[in-house]
Design a protein around this motif. Structure first.
Motif, mmCIF file in Angstrom:
data_model
loop_
_atom_site.group_PDB
_atom_site.id
_atom_site.type_symbol
_atom_site.label_atom_id
_atom_site.label_comp_id
_atom_site.label_asym_id
_atom_site.label_seq_id
_atom_site.Cartn_x
_atom_site.Cartn_y
_atom_site.Cartn_z
ATOM 1 N N LEU A 155 -6.984 6.843 -10.614
ATOM 2 C CA LEU A 155 -5.790 7.595 -10.219
ATOM 3 C C LEU A 155 -4.738 6.717 -9.535
ATOM 4 N N HIS A 156 -5.083 5.464 -9.296
ATOM 5 C CA HIS A 156 -4.189 4.523 -8.610
ATOM 6 C C HIS A 156 -3.855 5.006 -7.197
ATOM 7 N N ALA A 157 -4.869 5.568 -6.528
ATOM 8 C CA ALA A 157 -4.694 5.998 -5.141
ATOM 9 C C ALA A 157 -4.463 4.771 -4.273
ATOM 10 N N LYS A 158 -3.560 4.903 -3.334
ATOM 11 C CA LYS A 158 -3.203 3.760 -2.487
ATOM 12 C C LYS A 158 -3.300 4.051 -0.991
ATOM 13 N N ILE A 159 -3.236 5.317 -0.619
ATOM 14 C CA ILE A 159 -3.138 5.704 0.790
ATOM 15 C C ILE A 159 -4.219 6.731 1.117
ATOM 16 N N ILE B 35 1.528 9.390 3.505
ATOM 17 C CA ILE B 35 1.735 8.512 4.638
ATOM 18 C C ILE B 35 0.390 8.320 5.321
ATOM 19 N N GLY B 36 -0.044 7.100 5.443
ATOM 20 C CA GLY B 36 -1.330 6.833 6.076
ATOM 21 C C GLY B 36 -1.723 5.383 5.928
ATOM 22 N N CYS B 37 -3.013 5.144 5.930
ATOM 23 C CA CYS B 37 -3.551 3.781 5.846
ATOM 24 C C CYS B 37 -3.752 3.384 4.399
ATOM 25 N N ILE B 38 -3.539 2.116 4.113
ATOM 26 C CA ILE B 38 -3.701 1.590 2.762
ATOM 27 C C ILE B 38 -5.191 1.496 2.423
ATOM 28 N N ILE B 39 -5.523 1.930 1.209
ATOM 29 C CA ILE B 39 -6.901 1.815 0.711
ATOM 30 C C ILE B 39 -7.072 0.393 0.181
ATOM 31 N N GLU B 40 -8.086 -0.273 0.656
ATOM 32 C CA GLU B 40 -8.333 -1.650 0.183
ATOM 33 C C GLU B 40 -9.550 -1.712 -0.693
ATOM 34 N N TYR C 89 -0.605 17.771 -8.900
ATOM 35 C CA TYR C 89 0.088 17.361 -7.676
ATOM 36 C C TYR C 89 -0.545 16.077 -7.177
ATOM 37 N N HIS C 90 0.281 15.253 -6.575
ATOM 38 C CA HIS C 90 -0.173 13.984 -6.018
ATOM 39 C C HIS C 90 0.695 13.687 -4.798
ATOM 40 N N GLY C 91 0.054 13.501 -3.668
ATOM 41 C CA GLY C 91 0.826 13.152 -2.481
ATOM 42 C C GLY C 91 0.164 13.575 -1.187
ATOM 43 N N PRO D 205 -18.024 6.867 -3.813
ATOM 44 C CA PRO D 205 -18.394 5.677 -3.050
ATOM 45 C C PRO D 205 -18.069 4.355 -3.750
ATOM 46 N N ASP D 206 -18.015 4.355 -5.068
ATOM 47 C CA ASP D 206 -17.702 3.128 -5.810
ATOM 48 C C ASP D 206 -16.210 2.999 -6.120
ATOM 49 N N MET D 207 -15.424 3.973 -5.641
ATOM 50 C CA MET D 207 -13.967 3.982 -5.776
ATOM 51 C C MET D 207 -13.495 3.997 -7.234
#
Length: 85
Positions: A17-21, A80-85, A36-38, A9-11
């Motif tokens: 991990l530098h998650a973006k999507i 492929i998806g929505c950007i994490i803000e 694996y990452h993707g 919840p606190d990201m």
């Protein structure tokens, strides 16, 4: 296969991990190294564009390789998806 999932919840892991999507999969293995990452599979080929037939199951392939102590054959794939803000 037994595995842990993580509620973040606190990201903190998103940042580490530098998650973006979303959805974006990270499989951590042996001392928390990224195995694996993707994307989960190839169901999406572009944002909002879906295949009618899924032909690649990247996450399943990685987990299968881990369970059978094989070399992890899946290459990281761009999620492929929505950007994490």
């Amino acid at each position: 296969i037994q595995f842990s999932t993580l509620n973040d919840p606190d990201m903190e892991m998103v940042k580490a991990l530098h998650a973006k999507i979303t959805p974006e999969v990270f499989v951590l293995y042996h001392s928390n190294k990224i195995a694996y990452h993707g994307c989960i599979d190839n169901s999406n080929y572009s944002l909002g564009k879906h295949r009618t037939v899924i032909t690649e199951h990247y996450l399943n392939d990685v987990l299968d390789d881990i369970v059978h102590n094989k070399f992890i054959s899946a290459k990281n794939n761009e999620a492929i998806g929505c950007i994490i803000e």
